[in-house]
Scaffold this motif. Structure first.
Motif, PDB file in Angstrom:
ATOM      1  N   LEU A  42       0.355   8.058  -8.001  1.00 16.69           N
ATOM      2  CA  LEU A  42       1.036   8.320  -6.737  1.00 16.69           C
ATOM      3  C   LEU A  42       0.800   7.181  -5.750  1.00 16.69           C
ATOM      4  CD1 LEU A  42       2.651  10.257  -4.895  1.00 16.69           C
ATOM      5  CD2 LEU A  42       0.477  11.323  -4.289  1.00 16.69           C
ATOM      6  N   ALA A  43      -0.436   6.694  -5.669  1.00  9.44           N
ATOM      7  CA  ALA A  43      -0.744   5.571  -4.784  1.00  9.44           C
ATOM      8  C   ALA A  43       0.062   4.334  -5.178  1.00  9.44           C
ATOM      9  CB  ALA A  43      -2.240   5.261  -4.811  1.00  9.44           C
ATOM     10  N   GLY A  44       0.137   4.059  -6.473  1.00 14.37           N
ATOM     11  CA  GLY A  44       0.924   2.920  -6.929  1.00 14.37           C
ATOM     12  C   GLY A  44       2.390   3.054  -6.578  1.00 14.37           C
ATOM     13  N   GLY A  45       2.949   4.228  -6.810  1.00 14.03           N
ATOM     14  CA  GLY A  45       4.353   4.455  -6.467  1.00 14.03           C
ATOM     15  C   GLY A  45       4.612   4.352  -4.975  1.00 14.03           C
ATOM     16  N   LEU A  46       3.715   4.907  -4.179  1.00 13.76           N
ATOM     17  CA  LEU A  46       3.865   4.808  -2.723  1.00 13.76           C
ATOM     18  C   LEU A  46       3.703   3.367  -2.252  1.00 13.76           C
ATOM     19  CD1 LEU A  46       1.937   8.000  -1.545  1.00 13.76           C
ATOM     20  CD2 LEU A  46       4.404   7.580  -1.397  1.00 13.76           C
ATOM     21  N   GLY A  47       2.846   2.620  -2.939  1.00  9.76           N
ATOM     22  CA  GLY A  47       2.678   1.214  -2.600  1.00  9.76           C
ATOM     23  C   GLY A  47       3.956   0.420  -2.833  1.00  9.76           C
ATOM     24  N   VAL A  48       4.625   0.696  -3.935  1.00  8.29           N
ATOM     25  CA  VAL A  48       5.899   0.033  -4.219  1.00  8.29           C
ATOM     26  C   VAL A  48       6.944   0.435  -3.172  1.00  8.29           C
ATOM     27  CG1 VAL A  48       7.805  -0.137  -5.875  1.00  8.29           C
ATOM     28  CG2 VAL A  48       5.432  -0.198  -6.684  1.00  8.29           C
ATOM     29  N   ALA A  49       7.006   1.726  -2.856  1.00  3.84           N
ATOM     30  CA  ALA A  49       7.974   2.195  -1.858  1.00  3.84           C
ATOM     31  C   ALA A  49       7.697   1.595  -0.487  1.00  3.84           C
ATOM     32  CB  ALA A  49       7.940   3.722  -1.784  1.00  3.84           C
ATOM     33  N   ALA A  50       6.435   1.538  -0.103  1.00  5.74           N
ATOM     34  CA  ALA A  50       6.087   0.962   1.200  1.00  5.74           C
ATOM     35  C   ALA A  50       6.390  -0.532   1.242  1.00  5.74           C
ATOM     36  CB  ALA A  50       4.616   1.223   1.512  1.00  5.74           C
ATOM     37  N   SER A  51       6.167  -1.221   0.119  1.00  6.97           N
ATOM     38  CA  SER A  51       6.503  -2.649   0.059  1.00  6.97           C
ATOM     39  C   SER A  51       7.998  -2.858   0.233  1.00  6.97           C
ATOM     40  CB  SER A  51       6.065  -3.249  -1.274  1.00  6.97           C
ATOM     41  OG  SER A  51       4.679  -3.297  -1.372  1.00  6.97           O
ATOM     42  N   ALA A  52       8.778  -2.041  -0.440  1.00  7.95           N
ATOM     43  CA  ALA A  52      10.234  -2.153  -0.328  1.00  7.95           C
ATOM     44  C   ALA A  52      10.688  -1.852   1.096  1.00  7.95           C
ATOM     45  CB  ALA A  52      10.904  -1.204  -1.317  1.00  7.95           C
ATOM     46  N   GLY A  89       8.957  -6.931  11.396  1.00  5.71           N
ATOM     47  CA  GLY A  89       7.676  -6.743  12.068  1.00  5.71           C
ATOM     48  C   GLY A  89       6.841  -5.592  11.556  1.00  5.71           C
ATOM     49  N   ALA A  90       7.055  -5.170  10.307  1.00  2.03           N
ATOM     50  CA  ALA A  90       6.316  -4.034   9.741  1.00  2.03           C
ATOM     51  C   ALA A  90       5.055  -4.512   9.038  1.00  2.03           C
ATOM     52  CB  ALA A  90       7.212  -3.248   8.806  1.00  2.03           C
ATOM     53  N   ASP A  91       4.266  -5.297   9.747  1.00  2.21           N
ATOM     54  CA  ASP A  91       3.053  -5.843   9.126  1.00  2.21           C
ATOM     55  C   ASP A  91       2.067  -4.761   8.724  1.00  2.21           C
ATOM     56  OD1 ASP A  91       3.968  -8.439   9.291  1.00  2.21           O
ATOM     57  OD2 ASP A  91       3.057  -8.779  11.256  1.00  2.21           O
ATOM     58  N   SER A  92       1.945  -3.715   9.528  1.00  2.83           N
ATOM     59  CA  SER A  92       0.993  -2.658   9.167  1.00  2.83           C
ATOM     60  C   SER A  92       1.471  -1.897   7.924  1.00  2.83           C
ATOM     61  CB  SER A  92       0.746  -1.706  10.335  1.00  2.83           C
ATOM     62  OG  SER A  92       1.920  -1.034  10.703  1.00  2.83           O
ATOM     63  N   LEU A  93       2.782  -1.786   7.733  1.00  2.00           N
ATOM     64  CA  LEU A  93       3.301  -1.138   6.533  1.00  2.00           C
ATOM     65  C   LEU A  93       3.028  -2.008   5.298  1.00  2.00           C
ATOM     66  CD1 LEU A  93       4.704   1.373   5.495  1.00  2.00           C
ATOM     67  CD2 LEU A  93       6.898   0.249   5.902  1.00  2.00           C
ATOM     68  N   LYS A  94       3.138  -3.325   5.468  1.00  2.00           N
ATOM     69  CA  LYS A  94       2.800  -4.235   4.372  1.00  2.00           C
ATOM     70  C   LYS A  94       1.330  -4.099   3.991  1.00  2.00           C
ATOM     71  CE  LYS A  94       6.220  -7.717   5.560  1.00  2.00           C
ATOM     72  NZ  LYS A  94       6.447  -9.063   6.122  1.00  2.00           N
ATOM     73  N   THR A  95       0.474  -3.994   4.995  1.00  2.00           N
ATOM     74  CA  THR A  95      -0.957  -3.833   4.733  1.00  2.00           C
ATOM     75  C   THR A  95      -1.224  -2.520   4.005  1.00  2.00           C
ATOM     76  OG1 THR A  95      -1.511  -5.162   6.665  1.00  2.00           O
ATOM     77  CG2 THR A  95      -3.247  -3.712   5.798  1.00  2.00           C
ATOM     78  N   ALA A  96      -0.571  -1.451   4.457  1.00  2.00           N
ATOM     79  CA  ALA A  96      -0.731  -0.147   3.796  1.00  2.00           C
ATOM     80  C   ALA A  96      -0.306  -0.251   2.336  1.00  2.00           C
ATOM     81  CB  ALA A  96       0.088   0.916   4.522  1.00  2.00           C
ATOM     82  N   ALA A  97       0.814  -0.914   2.089  1.00  2.00           N
ATOM     83  CA  ALA A  97       1.311  -1.073   0.716  1.00  2.00           C
ATOM     84  C   ALA A  97       0.325  -1.860  -0.140  1.00  2.00           C
ATOM     85  CB  ALA A  97       2.674  -1.771   0.739  1.00  2.00           C
ATOM     86  N   GLN A  98      -0.219  -2.937   0.419  1.00  2.00           N
ATOM     87  CA  GLN A  98      -1.177  -3.743  -0.335  1.00  2.00           C
ATOM     88  C   GLN A  98      -2.414  -2.926  -0.701  1.00  2.00           C
ATOM     89  OE1 GLN A  98      -1.773  -6.987   2.372  1.00  2.00           O
ATOM     90  NE2 GLN A  98      -0.163  -8.237   1.435  1.00  2.00           N
ATOM     91  N   PHE A  99      -2.920  -2.169   0.247  1.00  2.00           N
ATOM     92  CA  PHE A  99      -4.100  -1.361  -0.042  1.00  2.00           C
ATOM     93  C   PHE A  99      -3.812  -0.335  -1.131  1.00  2.00           C
ATOM     94  CE2 PHE A  99      -6.203  -3.403   3.318  1.00  2.00           C
ATOM     95  CZ  PHE A  99      -7.526  -3.027   3.313  1.00  2.00           C
ATOM     96  N   LEU A 100      -2.654   0.296  -1.065  1.00  2.00           N
ATOM     97  CA  LEU A 100      -2.280   1.270  -2.093  1.00  2.00           C
ATOM     98  C   LEU A 100      -2.190   0.604  -3.463  1.00  2.00           C
ATOM     99  CD1 LEU A 100       0.392   3.191  -0.030  1.00  2.00           C
ATOM    100  CD2 LEU A 100      -1.664   4.232  -1.004  1.00  2.00           C
ATOM    101  N   LEU A 101      -1.525  -0.546  -3.507  1.00  2.00           N
ATOM    102  CA  LEU A 101      -1.330  -1.227  -4.782  1.00  2.00           C
ATOM    103  C   LEU A 101      -2.622  -1.812  -5.337  1.00  2.00           C
ATOM    104  CD1 LEU A 101       2.089  -2.949  -4.039  1.00  2.00           C
ATOM    105  CD2 LEU A 101       1.653  -1.102  -5.690  1.00  2.00           C
ATOM    106  N   PHE A 102      -3.528  -2.272  -4.478  1.00  2.00           N
ATOM    107  CA  PHE A 102      -4.790  -2.830  -4.961  1.00  2.00           C
ATOM    108  C   PHE A 102      -5.751  -1.757  -5.441  1.00  2.00           C
ATOM    109  CE2 PHE A 102      -4.284  -6.563  -1.776  1.00  2.00           C
ATOM    110  CZ  PHE A 102      -3.401  -7.196  -2.632  1.00  2.00           C
ATOM    111  N   HIS A 103      -5.712  -0.591  -4.809  1.00  2.00           N
ATOM    112  CA  HIS A 103      -6.679   0.444  -5.157  1.00  2.00           C
ATOM    113  C   HIS A 103      -6.215   1.352  -6.301  1.00  2.00           C
ATOM    114  CE1 HIS A 103      -8.513  -0.811  -1.377  1.00  2.00           C
ATOM    115  NE2 HIS A 103      -9.625  -0.277  -1.861  1.00  2.00           N
ATOM    116  N   ALA A 104      -4.916   1.447  -6.545  1.00  2.00           N
ATOM    117  CA  ALA A 104      -4.422   2.315  -7.618  1.00  2.00           C
ATOM    118  C   ALA A 104      -5.043   1.954  -8.973  1.00  2.00           C
ATOM    119  CB  ALA A 104      -2.894   2.285  -7.678  1.00  2.00           C
ATOM    120  N   PRO A 105      -5.054   0.666  -9.379  1.00  2.00           N
ATOM    121  CA  PRO A 105      -5.687   0.345 -10.667  1.00  2.00           C
ATOM    122  C   PRO A 105      -7.195   0.595 -10.666  1.00  2.00           C
ATOM    123  CG  PRO A 105      -4.377  -1.516  -9.873  1.00  2.00           C
ATOM    124  CD  PRO A 105      -4.400  -0.494  -8.790  1.00  2.00           C
TER     125      PRO A 105
END
Length: 125
Positions: free
Chosen positions: A16-26, A33-49
């Motif tokens: 779920l974290a990985g999928g949400l990370g992809v969605a947030a990145s998109a 100016g959605a820098d905080s959304l990019k950060t949220a996506a990165q954290f989701l994608l880095f922590h899922a694995p």
């Protein structure tokens, strides 16, 4: 060694974290100016694995299972608070609740520290 419900739950939450990370990145790619959304996506994608790996280590008995699962659940909760707060701020211009992101960040750090400790605890066979 059979997989526990805790391990299956961690795998599902990591996915779920990985999928949400992809969605947030998109979404962040289309919101100026959605820098905080990019950060949220990165954290989701880095922590899922990492969460997947911890669930796997606990399931096969390579690390102290209970301690490893606690570490993984701390990462999940930390991600929900940290990334959730950043995403809500970016999309709804309001916080999840006061101090959600810092609380989540602290939980993430504690989760990583717990994972390190779990690696050195004796494994029960």
């Amino acid at each position: 060694m059979p997989t526990t419900m805790a391990d299956r739950t961690l795998v599902a939450l990591a996915c779920l974290a990985g999928g949400l990370g992809v969605a947030a990145s998109a979404a962040a790619a289309h919101i100026p100016g959605a820098d905080s959304l990019k950060t949220a996506a990165q954290f989701l994608l880095f922590h899922a694995p990492a969460i997947l790996a911890l669930a796997g280590l606990a399931a096969v008995g390579a690390t102290h299972a209970v301690a490893t699962r606690i570490a993984a659940f701390a990462l999940v909760l930390g991600l929900a608070l940290f990334s959730g707060d950043l995403a809500i701020r970016a999309l709804a211009q309001r916080p999840l609740f006061p101090m959600a992101a810092p609380s989540g960040g602290i939980l993430l750090m504690l989760g990583w520290a717990s994972a390190a400790v779990a690696a050195f605890l004796p494994v029960r066979r």
